[in-house]
Motif scaffolding. Structure first.
Motif, PDB file in Angstrom:
ATOM      1  N   CYS A 130       0.815  -1.211   0.000  1.00  0.00           N
ATOM      2  CA  CYS A 130       0.000   0.000   0.000  1.00  0.00           C
ATOM      3  C   CYS A 130       0.854   1.269   0.000  1.00  0.00           C
ATOM      4  O   CYS A 130       1.883   1.324   0.661  1.00  0.00           O
ATOM      5  CB  CYS A 130      -0.887  -0.014   1.250  1.00  0.00           C
ATOM      6  N   CYS A 141       0.265   3.857   1.516  1.00  0.00           N
ATOM      7  CA  CYS A 141       0.243   4.494   2.830  1.00  0.00           C
ATOM      8  C   CYS A 141       1.481   4.128   3.642  1.00  0.00           C
ATOM      9  O   CYS A 141       1.853   4.845   4.568  1.00  0.00           O
ATOM     10  CB  CYS A 141      -1.020   4.112   3.616  1.00  0.00           C
ATOM     11  N   HIS A 156      -7.094   1.468   1.296  1.00  0.00           N
ATOM     12  CA  HIS A 156      -6.109   0.440   1.640  1.00  0.00           C
ATOM     13  C   HIS A 156      -6.522  -0.939   1.145  1.00  0.00           C
ATOM     14  O   HIS A 156      -5.769  -1.896   1.250  1.00  0.00           O
ATOM     15  CB  HIS A 156      -5.920   0.374   3.162  1.00  0.00           C
ATOM     16  N   HIS A 160      -2.905  -4.162   1.234  1.00  0.00           N
ATOM     17  CA  HIS A 160      -2.131  -4.795   2.295  1.00  0.00           C
ATOM     18  C   HIS A 160      -2.154  -6.304   2.060  1.00  0.00           C
ATOM     19  O   HIS A 160      -2.695  -6.761   1.048  1.00  0.00           O
ATOM     20  CB  HIS A 160      -2.712  -4.415   3.658  1.00  0.00           C
TER      21      HIS A 160
HETATM   22 ZN   LIG Z   1      -2.671   1.263   3.422  1.00  0.00          ZN
END
Ligand SMILES: [Zn+2]
Length: 191
Positions: free
Chosen positions: A34, A36, A50, A54
């Motif tokens: 991801c 992030c 997300h 993941h």
């Molecule tokens: Zn994420």
């Protein structure tokens, strides 16, 4: 007695198939993880940014029935193919599906026809998580009587429907034949 379960050697070969899948997805520009950057292996939001980025999320559950089904489909070949060969074949078929699912054409198709709005394709980690879920389903099926496997299949389909308004059967149906009613129902579960 003919073994139904894959041996450690079969599992090692299947892991090699998984590594090949990772190489193919990387070569197509899929990211490892991801964007992030958070290390969380599991995210529970089936519709957030997300999702499919993941290692695992509610969609991962929908891949366990693939393994159950592949076991049942390949079992009739047990006179010709060893337990290891069937397992590696199952993982190879699922890998081919994951690779197909992550071609630009299919990503665009999912974005248009299902609730997966803004979907940019799975991360490599997520695809490997899906593959592992499928392998798990296969391993479970190799240990259970057919009826028990069928019950697990139905229970998981129910769980996937409840958790992310999705599932193997629905996924196949909406991919082949987009249905407005289903799309609305899936969209209604968002946010
Ligand atoms: Zn994420």
């Amino acid at each position: 007695m003919d073994a139904e379960r894959p041996s450690p050697r079969g599992r090692a070969l299947a892991a090699a198939v998984g590594a090949s899948l990772a190489a193919v997805l990387r070569s197509r520009g899929r990211r490892w993880w991801c964007r992030c950057g958070l290390a969380a292996p599991w995210v529970s939001d089936a519709w957030g940014p997300h999702n499919s980025q993941h290692l695992a999320d509610p969609y991962t559950i929908t891949h366990v029935p693939h393994g159950l089904l592949l076991y049942a489909l390949l079992r009739p070949l047990r006179g010709r193919l060893s337990a290891d060969s069937r397992f590696v074949l199952a993982v190879g078929l699922e890998s081919a599906w994951e690779a197909f699912e992550n071609t630009e054409t299919v990503i665009g198709h999912y974005r248009k026809t299902t609730a997966a709005q803004g979907y940019v394709g799975d991360s490599v980690a997520n695809s490997l998580g899906d593959l592992a879920a499928c392998a798990l389903g296969y391993e479970v099926a190799s240990r259970l009587p057919a009826r028990a496997s069928a019950a697990v299949f139905l229970a998981l389909e129910g769980a996937a429907l409840a958790a992310c308004r999705d599932g193997f059967v629905l996924n196949v149906l909406t991919a082949v034949l987009p249905m407005e009613g289903v799309k609305r129902w899936q969209s209604a579960g968002r946010g």
